[in-house]
Motif scaffolding. Structure first.
Motif: not given
Length: 248
Positions: A23-25, A207-208, A200-201, A14-19
């Motif tokens: 957004q909130d999880f 997001a959390l 990702e981390i 879900l978070f593999a691509e840099e954004r």
């Protein structure tokens, strides 16, 4: 490809691509599709925690009562509980329709043949707990806004039978700044060992931030005792993760 194989290949990316913007999880369809993989790779000793929960439910559950899983997500815990010896009714509650839909598929794929009911309810808005011998909050209370936690625990307490049990697993804050930094370091190292990248981390952590609000272990214990639970014991501890069992 059979259903079991399909489930195994649904890896969390879900978070593999840099954004640019995080957004909130949320617990929508995208998260539900990879949630089992996410938990297995993000929660230390997740399989062992689930095994321990099943062990306690087998001893603390009472024939003819209800076992609740609040924030049941894909019902991984119920799947683990399939072999418990007690004749109990399983009731899973979650506010995500996507998670509950996924849970139905996972229970069917696992051949889950126990009596169960899944309910779509928001824990912030109140719920009814009745005739319960065990209630499970597995990595759930941390997602309940602090303003509503005491009310939720009081609802659980009131709905438990005498000597009923609340089994709770939470991410917790360390007491000191140094310990906190070290525990986060060790936790991220675990995630790296499980195949997550730094991108990702870091993106998931961001997001959390406004969604997962942990307490210190002592705060959780105090909240349980103030609710009315008399026996509160730690059954699992790994750096910033903790499991508690509280008896009525």
């Amino acid at each position: 490809m059979n259903k079991e194989a399909q489930r195994r290949v649904e890896q969390d990316r879900l978070f593999a691509e840099e954004r640019r913007t995080i957004q909130d999880f949320n617990f929508g369809a995208d998260t539900a599709a990879v949630f089992d993989d996410m938990l297995g790779r993000s929660v230390p000793f997740y399989d062992e925690i689930q095994r321990m929960i099943a062990e306690m439910v087998d001893d603390l559950g009472v024939d003819g009562t209800n076992v609740y899983d609040l924030g049941c997500s894909t019902c991984a815990t119920f799947r683990q509980l399939a072999g418990v010896s007690k004749d109990v009714n399983f009731i899973g509650i979650d506010d995500s329709r996507a998670m509950l839909d996924r849970a139905e598929k996972e229970l069917a794929a696992a051949g889950f043949n126990r009596r169960y009911e899944l309910r779509e309810q928001d824990l912030h808005k109140g719920l009814q707990i009745e005739n319960a011998s065990v209630v499970i909050l597995n990595l759930t209370l941390q997602f309940v806004r602090p303003l509503y936690r005491e009310r939720l625990l009081k609802t659980i307490f009131d709905g438990l039978q005498h000597q009923g049990a609340l089994i709770m697993v939470e991410k917790v804050l360390a007491k000191g700044t140094l310990e906190s930094r070290l525990f986060i370091k060790y936790y991220h190292a675990m995630k790296r060992r499980n195949g997550y990248s730094l991108t990702e981390i870091n993106q998931k952590r961001e997001a959390l931030e406004n969604v997962l609000i942990p307490y210190r272990l002592e705060e959780n214990e105090l909240l349980l005792r103030e609710t009315g639970f008399t026996g509160v014991e730690i059954f699992f501890k790994w750096y910033n993760f903790c499991g508690l069992v509280a008896l009525k």
